[in-house]
Scaffold this motif. Structure first.
Motif, PDB file in Angstrom:
ATOM      1  N   UNK A 152     -23.636  42.731 -15.758  1.00 43.36           N
ATOM      2  CA  UNK A 152     -22.815  42.489 -16.952  1.00 43.36           C
ATOM      3  C   UNK A 152     -22.607  43.672 -17.880  1.00 43.36           C
ATOM      4  N   UNK A 153     -23.368  44.780 -17.706  1.00 37.88           N
ATOM      5  CA  UNK A 153     -23.237  45.830 -18.708  1.00 37.88           C
ATOM      6  C   UNK A 153     -21.839  46.450 -18.713  1.00 37.88           C
ATOM      7  N   UNK A 154     -21.179  46.488 -17.548  1.00 41.66           N
ATOM      8  CA  UNK A 154     -19.821  47.032 -17.510  1.00 41.66           C
ATOM      9  C   UNK A 154     -18.852  46.194 -18.329  1.00 41.66           C
ATOM     10  N   UNK A 155     -19.085  44.914 -18.321  1.00 40.99           N
ATOM     11  CA  UNK A 155     -18.253  44.015 -19.120  1.00 40.99           C
ATOM     12  C   UNK A 155     -18.440  44.287 -20.614  1.00 40.99           C
ATOM     13  N   UNK A 156     -19.696  44.494 -21.021  1.00 39.02           N
ATOM     14  CA  UNK A 156     -19.959  44.815 -22.423  1.00 39.02           C
ATOM     15  C   UNK A 156     -19.282  46.128 -22.782  1.00 39.02           C
ATOM     16  N   UNK A 157     -19.308  47.082 -21.832  1.00 39.28           N
ATOM     17  CA  UNK A 157     -18.621  48.353 -22.039  1.00 39.28           C
ATOM     18  C   UNK A 157     -17.155  48.107 -22.352  1.00 39.28           C
ATOM     19  N   UNK A 158     -16.498  47.226 -21.585  1.00 34.91           N
ATOM     20  CA  UNK A 158     -15.060  47.061 -21.858  1.00 34.91           C
ATOM     21  C   UNK A 158     -14.802  46.343 -23.178  1.00 34.91           C
ATOM     22  N   UNK A 159     -15.752  45.513 -23.611  1.00 38.41           N
ATOM     23  CA  UNK A 159     -15.575  44.915 -24.933  1.00 38.41           C
ATOM     24  C   UNK A 159     -15.643  45.977 -26.029  1.00 38.41           C
ATOM     25  N   UNK A 160     -16.621  46.885 -25.904  1.00 39.87           N
ATOM     26  CA  UNK A 160     -16.735  47.944 -26.904  1.00 39.87           C
ATOM     27  C   UNK A 160     -15.565  48.919 -26.827  1.00 39.87           C
TER      28      UNK A 160
END
Lengths: 297, 292
Positions: free
Chosen positions: A174-182
């Motif tokens: 999931x960290x890549x998803x958080x990256x795209x949110x930021x």
């Protein structure tokens, strides 16, 4: 006269039609979501074992539940897992987003690489990491072959450390998803603000610390809510990666609920644990959704 | 590239840039590692994994693990391979996605263009239902499916996925239609167009992008679901459950290469969608989390 009545019927039909179209969904939601929630809530106050029973026992199941070692293990594991998962995902997500936002060549290639795990099933993720972290064939074995004989990485077999392997796999997913949110948050910041701050002599570091990161508050909030609710719901990853083991070392509330309800014939206790899971998620989601809906008016 | 068009307004020196690229590449390696391991090891004969290096490319390339995973590996008690379960997943996903998307589109249309008293509450309740832990519905769902005679069947799984999928599909279409000019709908109403006509002629033709987003989201979620499949799949288990059975089976030698091939097979459909339409996938993720 007849003509008028017909027109009247048509307009009334048009008035009712939208509600009629919506009503199956409302009915399904009321039965399958809220009705079922109430039913499970009710079961949690009964002496249901293998099958639902309707004999009221009050809060007995909740008392028993909180007296169970296995439940405490699951709750403590959830605390460790959720805490690390949310923190690490947010840290990695924010770092990658800030770095990618520096006019990076190849951003178009890197972004999809960071994000693709999100398209996979947790079962696939669990399978892959289960063997990668397996001391017999995985990283430990590889390091030994590469000549680092003393290298040890057997967390997945270690009762104390196994929960951290779940964190590793979940962060990977999931960290890549958080990256795209930021990243979306960063791209939404007005450049003029940053330029003005720079003219005032702010360094890059203080620019981010004092201006950019505070402006990303909404993204932090969304990331927290999404990650927290994913953590509470985590089930598949545990099943595929550790199966709750070694022993019961990586049980989470979701796996606890399943085994108590369906394999240990303690449906009342299982229902009580599901109610607690729901309340945890409601406590996180409700204020967030309420604020989002109000804002959108 | 001139410094002037840096859109972040942050200037970075050469050393910093090398450092930045370094970190970005390390993370790219971290994300690619499992895919690399799965791919390379699915193409090796078993002794090369147990006796060799997981990070190395195959010495002998073989498609045998793929063939086994697909058509002859032991899943539970039957040596059927993953093929029948792949079909189960397809038979479950296609109707579930189609139905939940259609219902979501109509719901979104009603909630934005035919608003009525209490529509906010209805939407709020639907939205909350997207996030519930499904453990809370497992027990009653099992008995309802049993009573309907749908337990352990594809239609049963379709029902479950539609019911718990309309929250998200409604959310997507509602947010999308909310910004569509209501004047156009009003004008059509004055011209005498009815409820379905307006939907069909005015809203549906502009719904392409959101439909792609919604279909991808539902497809990914339903394909990847494990909990409902394991609880209600019975004899018609989906791919994820079969893969787990394959990997966890305690009998015989652990055929890692077959497990890896199976894992890729289970991941392939959603991975393909991601590669072909990644942009829409990301949009769906964001719409489901941040504001729509």
């Amino acid at each position: 006269m007849a003509h008028l009545a017909k027109a009247d019927f048509r307009t009334r039909l048009q008035e009712w039609l939208p509600k009629l179209v919506l009503s199956p969904s409302i009915a399904a939601m009321l039965v399958f979501v809220y009705g079922f929630i109430l039913y499970t809530l009710y079961l949690s106050f009964t002496d249901s074992r293998m099958l639902p029973s309707y004999d009221w026992v009050g809060v007995e199941n909740y008392v028993k539940l909180w007296g169970l070692r296995a439940w405490w293990t699951a709750v403590i594991n959830l605390g460790i897992f959720a805490g690390l998962y949310i923190t690490i995902c947010t840290a990695i997500g924010l770092t990658l987003a800030i770095l990618l936002d520096q006019k990076i060549r190849g951003e178009g290639t890197l972004r999809p690489i960071y994000l693709y795990p999100m398209a996979l099933s947790f079962i696939v993720t669990g399978t892959a990491w289960k063997w990668i972290m397996d001391p017999g064939i995985g990283i430990e074995h590889t390091m030994h072959l590469w000549g680092w004989e003393s290298f040890q990485f057997n967390w997945i077999k270690d009762r104390e450390m196994a929960i951290y392997t779940v964190v590793i796999a979940a962060v990977w997913q999931t960290s890549g998803f958080v990256m795209s949110m930021f990243l979306a948050g960063l791209r939404g910041i007005d450049n003029e603000i940053l330029k003005a701050a720079q003219i005032d002599g702010a360094s890059n570091w203080s620019l981010y610390r004092r201006i950019v990161i505070p402006l990303l508050r909404p993204a932090f909030l969304s990331a927290f809510v999404i990650l927290a609710h994913l953590a509470v719901k985590s089930y598949d990853l545990i099943i595929a990666l550790t199966g709750g083991g070694p022993g019961r070392a990586t049980e989470l509330p979701a796996t606890f609920m399943y085994s108590y309800t369906f394999t240990r014939n303690s449906m009342g206790i299982g229902a009580a644990s599901a109610v607690i899971m729901l309340m945890t998620i409601a406590a996180i989601m409700t204020p967030y959704l309420y604020a989002e809906l109000k804002e959108k008016k | 590239m001139a410094v002037a068009d840096q859109d972040t307004a942050v200037r970075t020196g050469l050393v910093t840039r090398v450092f930045i690229y370094g970190i970005l590449l390390v993370f790219a390696a971290f994300y690619l590692l499992p895919l690399f391991v799965m791919l390379t090891n699915s193409l090796k004969p078993l002794p090369e994994i147990t006796g060799g290096n997981m990070m190395a490319l195959p010495d002998t390339w073989t498609f045998e693990p793929w063939r086994q995973a697909w058509s002859s590996a032991q899943i539970g008690v039957e040596p059927t391979g993953l093929k029948p379960y792949f079909m189960n997943s397809i038979l479950m996903v296609v109707p579930a996605v189609a139905i939940s998307t259609m219902i979501g589109a109509l719901n979104g249309y009603v909630l934005t263009k035919w608003s009525f008293r209490g529509d906010k509450i209805i939407f709020g309740l639907l939205l909350f239902s997207c996030f519930i832990p499904f453990q809370i519905v497992l027990i009653p769902m099992a008995s309802v499916l049993g009573k309907l005679g749908m337990a352990g069947s594809i239609p049963g799984l379709v029902l479950v996925h539609v019911v718990y999928g309309i929250g998200f599909s409604t959310l997507y279409y509602r947010n999308y239609y909310a910004v569509f000019p209501t004047e156009l709908v009003r004008a059509a109403m004055i011209d005498g167009a009815g409820f379905f006509r307006i939907f069909w002629r005015i809203l549906l033709p502009v719904s392409g992008p959101i439909t792609v987003v919604c279909v991808i989201w539902q497809f990914t979620n339903i394909w990847n679901d494990f909990l409902f499949g394991a609880s209600f799949g019975g004899q018609t288990q989906p791919m994820t459950v079969a893969l787990n059975n394959l990997v966890q089976s305690s009998t015989g030698v652990k055929e890692y290469n077959v497990h890896f091939a199976g894992a890729i097979l289970a991941a392939l459909p959603t991975l393909l969608v991601y590669i072909v339409a990644g942009r829409y996938f990301v949009r769906g993720l964001m719409a489901g989390s941040v504001k729509g």
